[in-house]
Design an enzyme around this catalytic site. Structure first.
Site, PDB file in Angstrom:
ATOM      1  N   GLU A 210     -21.183   4.867 -11.909  1.00 49.82           N
ATOM      2  CA  GLU A 210     -19.792   5.007 -12.370  1.00 49.82           C
ATOM      3  C   GLU A 210     -18.980   3.740 -12.106  1.00 49.82           C
ATOM      4  O   GLU A 210     -17.940   3.805 -11.436  1.00 49.82           O
ATOM      5  CB  GLU A 210     -19.124   6.176 -11.647  1.00 49.82           C
ATOM      6  CG  GLU A 210     -19.835   7.500 -11.765  1.00 49.82           C
ATOM      7  CD  GLU A 210     -19.168   8.583 -10.898  1.00 49.82           C
ATOM      8  OE1 GLU A 210     -18.274   8.256 -10.093  1.00 49.82           O
ATOM      9  OE2 GLU A 210     -19.558   9.741 -11.044  1.00 49.82           O
ATOM     10  N   PRO A 211     -19.399   2.592 -12.589  1.00 51.56           N
ATOM     11  CA  PRO A 211     -18.614   1.390 -12.309  1.00 51.56           C
ATOM     12  C   PRO A 211     -17.312   1.391 -13.114  1.00 51.56           C
ATOM     13  O   PRO A 211     -17.303   1.793 -14.278  1.00 51.56           O
ATOM     14  CB  PRO A 211     -19.525   0.254 -12.786  1.00 51.56           C
ATOM     15  CG  PRO A 211     -20.328   0.875 -13.880  1.00 51.56           C
ATOM     16  CD  PRO A 211     -20.533   2.315 -13.489  1.00 51.56           C
TER      17      PRO A 211
ATOM     18  N   ARG B 216     -14.047  -0.985 -12.022  1.00 56.94           N
ATOM     19  CA  ARG B 216     -13.537  -2.342 -11.824  1.00 56.94           C
ATOM     20  C   ARG B 216     -14.552  -3.416 -12.196  1.00 56.94           C
ATOM     21  O   ARG B 216     -14.196  -4.438 -12.782  1.00 56.94           O
ATOM     22  CB  ARG B 216     -13.182  -2.470 -10.338  1.00 56.94           C
ATOM     23  CG  ARG B 216     -12.591  -3.765  -9.926  1.00 56.94           C
ATOM     24  CD  ARG B 216     -12.487  -3.849  -8.387  1.00 56.94           C
ATOM     25  NE  ARG B 216     -12.254  -2.567  -7.772  1.00 56.94           N
ATOM     26  CZ  ARG B 216     -11.071  -2.162  -7.306  1.00 56.94           C
ATOM     27  NH1 ARG B 216     -10.029  -2.951  -7.390  1.00 56.94           N
ATOM     28  NH2 ARG B 216     -10.941  -0.970  -6.749  1.00 56.94           N
TER      29      ARG B 216
ATOM     30  N   TYR C  82      -1.625  -2.197  -2.097  1.00 58.19           N
ATOM     31  CA  TYR C  82      -2.742  -2.564  -1.206  1.00 58.19           C
ATOM     32  C   TYR C  82      -2.613  -3.992  -0.680  1.00 58.19           C
ATOM     33  O   TYR C  82      -3.580  -4.544  -0.163  1.00 58.19           O
ATOM     34  CB  TYR C  82      -4.091  -2.471  -1.944  1.00 58.19           C
ATOM     35  CG  TYR C  82      -4.235  -1.320  -2.893  1.00 58.19           C
ATOM     36  CD1 TYR C  82      -4.282  -0.013  -2.420  1.00 58.19           C
ATOM     37  CD2 TYR C  82      -4.338  -1.534  -4.262  1.00 58.19           C
ATOM     38  CE1 TYR C  82      -4.414   1.049  -3.300  1.00 58.19           C
ATOM     39  CE2 TYR C  82      -4.481  -0.481  -5.144  1.00 58.19           C
ATOM     40  CZ  TYR C  82      -4.512   0.811  -4.655  1.00 58.19           C
ATOM     41  OH  TYR C  82      -4.648   1.858  -5.528  1.00 58.19           O
TER      42      TYR C  82
ATOM     43  N   CYS D 276      13.597  -2.735  -8.840  1.00 52.73           N
ATOM     44  CA  CYS D 276      14.504  -2.627  -7.702  1.00 52.73           C
ATOM     45  C   CYS D 276      13.781  -2.143  -6.453  1.00 52.73           C
ATOM     46  O   CYS D 276      14.054  -1.042  -5.962  1.00 52.73           O
ATOM     47  CB  CYS D 276      15.616  -1.670  -8.059  1.00 52.73           C
ATOM     48  SG  CYS D 276      17.163  -2.506  -8.004  1.00 52.73           S
ATOM     49  N   GLU D 277      12.839  -2.926  -5.967  1.00 54.73           N
ATOM     50  CA  GLU D 277      12.053  -2.581  -4.790  1.00 54.73           C
ATOM     51  C   GLU D 277      11.699  -3.887  -4.086  1.00 54.73           C
ATOM     52  O   GLU D 277      11.203  -4.810  -4.740  1.00 54.73           O
ATOM     53  CB  GLU D 277      10.718  -1.923  -5.182  1.00 54.73           C
ATOM     54  CG  GLU D 277      10.802  -0.575  -5.822  1.00 54.73           C
ATOM     55  CD  GLU D 277      11.022   0.547  -4.830  1.00 54.73           C
ATOM     56  OE1 GLU D 277      10.664   0.385  -3.645  1.00 54.73           O
ATOM     57  OE2 GLU D 277      11.571   1.573  -5.244  1.00 54.73           O
TER      58      GLU D 277
ATOM     59  N   TYR E 108      -7.074  -1.027 -13.036  1.00 51.47           N
ATOM     60  CA  TYR E 108      -5.959  -0.415 -12.310  1.00 51.47           C
ATOM     61  C   TYR E 108      -4.666  -1.222 -12.466  1.00 51.47           C
ATOM     62  O   TYR E 108      -3.868  -1.315 -11.556  1.00 51.47           O
ATOM     63  CB  TYR E 108      -6.331  -0.215 -10.832  1.00 51.47           C
ATOM     64  CG  TYR E 108      -7.663   0.485 -10.668  1.00 51.47           C
ATOM     65  CD1 TYR E 108      -7.783   1.830 -10.989  1.00 51.47           C
ATOM     66  CD2 TYR E 108      -8.813  -0.203 -10.267  1.00 51.47           C
ATOM     67  CE1 TYR E 108      -9.014   2.477 -10.889  1.00 51.47           C
ATOM     68  CE2 TYR E 108     -10.035   0.436 -10.161  1.00 51.47           C
ATOM     69  CZ  TYR E 108     -10.131   1.765 -10.475  1.00 51.47           C
ATOM     70  OH  TYR E 108     -11.341   2.398 -10.381  1.00 51.47           O
TER      71      TYR E 108
HETATM   72  N1  LLP Z   1     -16.089   7.160  -9.563  1.00 53.69           N
HETATM   73  C1  LLP Z   1     -15.150   7.860  -8.893  1.00 53.69           C
HETATM   74  C2  LLP Z   1     -15.419   9.262  -8.575  1.00 53.69           C
HETATM   75  C3  LLP Z   1     -13.956   7.246  -8.514  1.00 53.69           C
HETATM   76  O1  LLP Z   1     -13.039   7.935  -7.852  1.00 53.69           O
HETATM   77  C4  LLP Z   1     -13.729   5.880  -8.844  1.00 53.69           C
HETATM   78  C5  LLP Z   1     -12.483   5.228  -8.475  1.00 53.69           C
HETATM   79  C6  LLP Z   1     -14.729   5.196  -9.550  1.00 53.69           C
HETATM   80  C7  LLP Z   1     -15.897   5.864  -9.889  1.00 53.69           C
HETATM   81  C8  LLP Z   1     -14.592   3.774  -9.957  1.00 53.69           C
HETATM   82  O2  LLP Z   1     -14.446   2.914  -8.877  1.00 53.69           O
HETATM   83  P1  LLP Z   1     -14.531   1.323  -9.107  1.00 53.69           P
HETATM   84  O3  LLP Z   1     -15.942   1.018  -9.594  1.00 53.69           O
HETATM   85  O4  LLP Z   1     -13.512   0.955 -10.125  1.00 53.69           O
HETATM   86  O5  LLP Z   1     -14.230   0.759  -7.786  1.00 53.69           O
HETATM   87  N2  LLP Z   1      -6.395   1.918  -7.654  1.00 53.69           N
HETATM   88  C9  LLP Z   1      -7.364   1.341  -6.749  1.00 53.69           C
HETATM   89  C10 LLP Z   1      -8.738   1.886  -6.989  1.00 53.69           C
HETATM   90  C11 LLP Z   1      -8.828   3.384  -6.923  1.00 53.69           C
HETATM   91  C12 LLP Z   1     -10.202   3.853  -7.297  1.00 53.69           C
HETATM   92  C13 LLP Z   1     -10.246   5.298  -7.523  1.00 53.69           C
HETATM   93  N3  LLP Z   1     -11.538   5.802  -7.847  1.00 53.69           N
HETATM   94  C14 LLP Z   1      -7.314  -0.167  -6.898  1.00 53.69           C
HETATM   95  O6  LLP Z   1      -6.513  -0.661  -7.675  1.00 53.69           O
HETATM   96  O7  LLP Z   1      -8.047  -0.882  -6.200  1.00 53.69           O
END
Ligand code: LLP
Length: 418
Positions: free
Chosen positions: A277-278, A280, A321, A347-348, A376
């Protein structure tokens, strides 16, 4: 990730593929998300190549960037999708995703969402609690069907990343504790309208440490062995996402091949299909935000502010973050280096893109590119301060296409009544 083969300077002008970014700003205005289609496709193909020895299904995690054009580009590559809500499922289907390549996650699925997923015939729904398993069973019963499910196991490992984006330990709301896996399997065995087809995990995001995955994988494999001993046929082993990208040159992410090297020996003889599940990794470095430096300002102690027309409404990550995003001028030239805060107009006080950043001495009216905004960014955008959402352009070679129009003031109030 400043500049790569998709975002680079040519004769001191920043380009996305074969298109000059300054031209896009002129044509479409700022702030503007600019996404390189070739970058997305290249990342997807690199991911696929790295894990090729495995019998696998890659389900891009839609929450990272769910612009329809992005989803379509990936669907055309044969990619599957991981969705986390009815809205994301709708988007994936609208973009042309095959339901049998969609998996549905989320700790708080509503009855409507569960039924939507059942009617759409997605590959499986991930179950994150006992109550949810019962709710899926009831929904399937009412639709006179049987719901394919995967139990999301919380393997209780600690993965080094920002605390807000770690998910795989038992202090977090995600998944069913591995200590409760046996009980979850027993429940699945008693419910007539769910069929356990898989086991899943996702330990967090932007994980640099391949060892953390291995630890979690061992736990998942032991739950699989337990499930098989109870007579379940575990067809899918979903290992989640979280594969990292480089945001900052001084902190390069390990290559995806490093993860593949660890995963492959462990998983290649598995009977189950491995689901990835990639999010990012596929899109993170494929977009920049083009923004105009509206004003320069100095306080009485000489502290510099560069005030831009983008804000936390386009990219929340620095505020949420303290995430680092590179910022470069669209026109490169000799100039002094200053130390400045790059801030938006919301305004933050937390509305910043960079604090105390060493950067070129940009002038008012100049264009800047905020890098690594593909994941994101737009999906976590908001309308705070009644700021219309930014437009998005997708570039492919010489072509630039508006894939999302800038929101209008009228659209801001279209669902309201007085
Ligand atoms: N699978 C599940 C069940 C997830 O909850 C997520 C991300 C992914 C896959 C994908 O993760 P990735 O490969 O993109 O790391 N807003 C935060 C990231 C929150 C991720 C939430 N879940 C940021 O901007 O870093």
């Amino acid at each position: 990730m400043p500049t790569d083969e998709f975002f680079y300077y040519k004769k001191d002008h920043l380009y996305c593929e074969d298109v000059k970014l300054a031209d896009l700003a002129e044509k479409f205005g700022t702030p503007l998300y600019v996404t390189s289609k070739s970058s997305i496709v290249a990342q997807y193909r690199r991911f696929e190549k790295a894990f090729k020895p495995l019998n696998r299904l890659t389900c891009y995690s839609v929450k990272a960037n769910y612009s329809l054009a992005v989803l379509r580009a990936l669907a055309q590559e044969g990619c599957g999708f991981d969705v986390n809500s009815g809205g994301e499922l709708f988007r994936a289907l609208e973009a042309g995703a095959k339901p049998k390549k969609i998996i549905f996650a989320g700790v708080a699925k509503t009855r409507n969402e569960i039924e939507f997923a059942l009617r759409s015939k997605v590959l499986f729904q991930k179950v994150e609690s006992f109550s949810e398993m019962r709710a899926i069973d009831e929904a399937a019963k009412s639709l006179k069907t049987v719901a394919p499910i995967a139990i999301r196991v919380n393997p209780n490992v600690v993965a080094e990343t920002h605390p807000y984006i770690t998910t795989g330990n038992d202090e977090k709301k995600f998944g069913i504790d591995d200590a409760l896996a046996e009980e979850a399997l027993s429940l699945a065995a008693t419910l007539k309208h769910v069929k356990l087809v898989g086991l899943a995990m996702h330990i967090g995001s932007q994980i640099f440490d391949a060892q953390a995955y291995l630890e979690a994988l061992f736990k998942l494999l032991s739950v699989k062995a337990l499930a098989e001993s109870k007579g379940f046929d575990v067809k899918y082993l979903d290992v989640g996402g979280g594969f990292p990208i480089t945001y900052r040159q001084t902190q390069p992410a390990p290559d995806i091949e490093v993860f593949a090297e660890k995963f492959i020996p462990l998983l290649k003889n598995q009977s189950a299909q491995i689901v990835f599940e990639p999010g990012r990794y596929i899109v993170g470095n494929a977009s920049v935000i083009l923004t105009e430096a509206l004003y320069r300002k100095q306080n009485h102690r000489g502290k510099n502010f560069v005030i831009v027309d983008a804000a936390m409404t386009e990219l929340m990550r620095p505020m949420l973050y303290e995430a680092y995003h590179d910022i470069l001028p669209v026109e490169r030239k000799e100039r002094e280096i200053i130390i400045a805060d790059v801030v938006g107009g919301a305004c933050e006080s937390g509305d910043f893109f960079a604090l105390d950043r060493e950067m070129p001495d940009v002038k008012e009216g100049e264009l800047l590119a905020i890098f690594s905004a593909g994941a994101y960014g737009a999906t976590m955008a908001s309308n705070y301060n009644a700021r219309p959402r930014a437009a998005e352009v997708m570039v492919s070679g010489k072509k630039a296409k508006l894939i999302r129009r800038r929101e209008t003031y009228k659209q801001l109030i279209q669902n309201e009544e007085i």
